[in-house]
Design a protein around this motif. Sequence first.
Motif, mmCIF file in Angstrom:
data_model
loop_
_atom_site.group_PDB
_atom_site.id
_atom_site.type_symbol
_atom_site.label_atom_id
_atom_site.label_comp_id
_atom_site.label_asym_id
_atom_site.label_seq_id
_atom_site.Cartn_x
_atom_site.Cartn_y
_atom_site.Cartn_z
ATOM 1 N N TYR A 67 0.849 -1.183 0.000
ATOM 2 C CA TYR A 67 0.000 0.000 0.000
ATOM 3 C C TYR A 67 0.887 1.236 0.000
ATOM 4 N N THR A 74 -7.929 5.511 -3.431
ATOM 5 C CA THR A 74 -7.826 4.777 -2.183
ATOM 6 C C THR A 74 -7.850 3.285 -2.428
ATOM 7 N N GLU A 76 -8.623 -0.609 -0.286
ATOM 8 C CA GLU A 76 -9.107 -1.219 0.942
ATOM 9 C C GLU A 76 -8.034 -2.131 1.488
ATOM 10 N N GLN A 78 -7.444 -5.244 4.068
ATOM 11 C CA GLN A 78 -7.996 -6.258 4.960
ATOM 12 C C GLN A 78 -6.861 -6.660 5.885
ATOM 13 N N ALA A 106 -4.720 6.318 6.700
ATOM 14 C CA ALA A 106 -5.776 5.318 6.577
ATOM 15 C C ALA A 106 -6.881 5.624 7.568
ATOM 16 N N HIS A 108 -10.213 3.725 9.699
ATOM 17 C CA HIS A 108 -10.848 2.481 10.083
ATOM 18 C C HIS A 108 -12.277 2.486 9.553
ATOM 19 N N LYS A 109 -12.522 1.624 8.609
ATOM 20 C CA LYS A 109 -13.860 1.610 8.033
ATOM 21 C C LYS A 109 -14.806 0.700 8.791
ATOM 22 N N ARG A 110 -14.358 -0.501 8.926
ATOM 23 C CA ARG A 110 -15.179 -1.455 9.655
ATOM 24 C C ARG A 110 -14.266 -2.572 10.120
ATOM 25 N N THR A 113 -11.215 -3.919 8.382
ATOM 26 C CA THR A 113 -11.024 -3.183 7.132
ATOM 27 C C THR A 113 -10.674 -1.713 7.311
ATOM 28 N N TYR A 114 -9.638 -1.326 6.610
ATOM 29 C CA TYR A 114 -9.230 0.075 6.629
ATOM 30 C C TYR A 114 -9.262 0.604 5.209
ATOM 31 N N LEU A 115 -9.427 1.896 5.100
ATOM 32 C CA LEU A 115 -9.372 2.516 3.789
ATOM 33 C C LEU A 115 -8.048 3.259 3.712
ATOM 34 N N TRP A 116 -7.282 2.925 2.722
ATOM 35 C CA TRP A 116 -5.936 3.495 2.589
ATOM 36 C C TRP A 116 -5.951 4.760 1.742
#
Length: 332
Positions: A67, A74, A76, A78, A106, A108-110, A113-116
């Motif tokens: 990443y 962006t 995702e 995992q 990044a 924290h989405k859920r 899972t993070y969004l980079w």
Amino acid sequence: MYENDNITSTPKRCALTEVTNSSYVSPTANLKLLTNVALQYPTPPPSAVHRKEKSLQILCDKFLNLYPLHCNGTMEIQLDSTAARLGVEKRRMYDIINILEAMQCAVHKRKNTYLWHGGSRLNSFLKMLKKQGENLRLSEALRGRAPKPPAPKHKTLGVLAQRFLMLFLVEPQNTLINLEMAVKVLIDTSNKNKTDFSPEQLDRQHKSKVRRLYDIANVFISIGLIEKVSGNLILKKPVFKYVGPYKIKKPDKTAVAIPSPITPLSVLDTQQKITPCHVYASRSKRRLEFTTPDNDTKLGVTTPPDTPSHKWDEILLVANMELNRINNGILL
DNA sequence: TATTCCCGCCAGATT
DNA sequence: AATCTGGCGGGAATA
């Protein structure tokens, strides 16, 4: 495409037992067999992989290969699969991602899972950090002239990372900071009337924070924000200096002499006013040159052909720390 | 020896 | 209950 990230080479093939005939073996039986065989091997080769190769810095390097900081849009992330790809425990991913998240790389989405975002927001964020650092009066706190910022309650690793970085942003360029002094400033040890900690407890807390700072420093180095300056003569302790992208503004004219006694550090301050320093990127593998959308400043970093030694800076700063210690008899 | 910091326990938060 | 998160510090590798 994962280039063979020098993940230790695949073990050579060798027959565990002769395959007498090619009769079918049930999966369960097969697993059992493998388990038994595995158990006969005296624990994996003690340190086939050296400690250094497992450092957070290197892990973060590998992470950034997957990443990149420079990426459009962006991605995702995992956590579990990334951990697997990097061949580490998931726990280690948290160490890295928490710090990167604190740098706004990044979110924290859920669960898992993070969004980079990479470094797209880094520059503007650094500016904000600097402002925050000023509001927290970190510069004064460093000199024992302002209270330490209050202890965070949550996400301490991330907050610690941010504050640690603030120190560099708030100080004059090329200021060298060592972990001991950083911890003193960043952690509010003015034990509240709450429970008085025993000296041992305080010592443990302190040591623990230093450990965290080592971790943070390692990922900062990997990102290319700071650099370790070794070989300082006064103390063996290493010091760090900022080599990140954000060009710190010249401390405008309003910044008049701080009414503090002449300490090595204040001397260093004035010297730097006279001789503007550049931000050195030096041998850092990763060169940070982001552009902010709203962009005013050119944030690129240039590397002078030959970086002059900053031995004096080191000496002055470290000496200053010692002086401070002596002056206000700070113990922990 | 002192410094660096990996490793994984375990508790609190979430699902 | 299961899984996810992340504080924390022991103690091993390294300087």
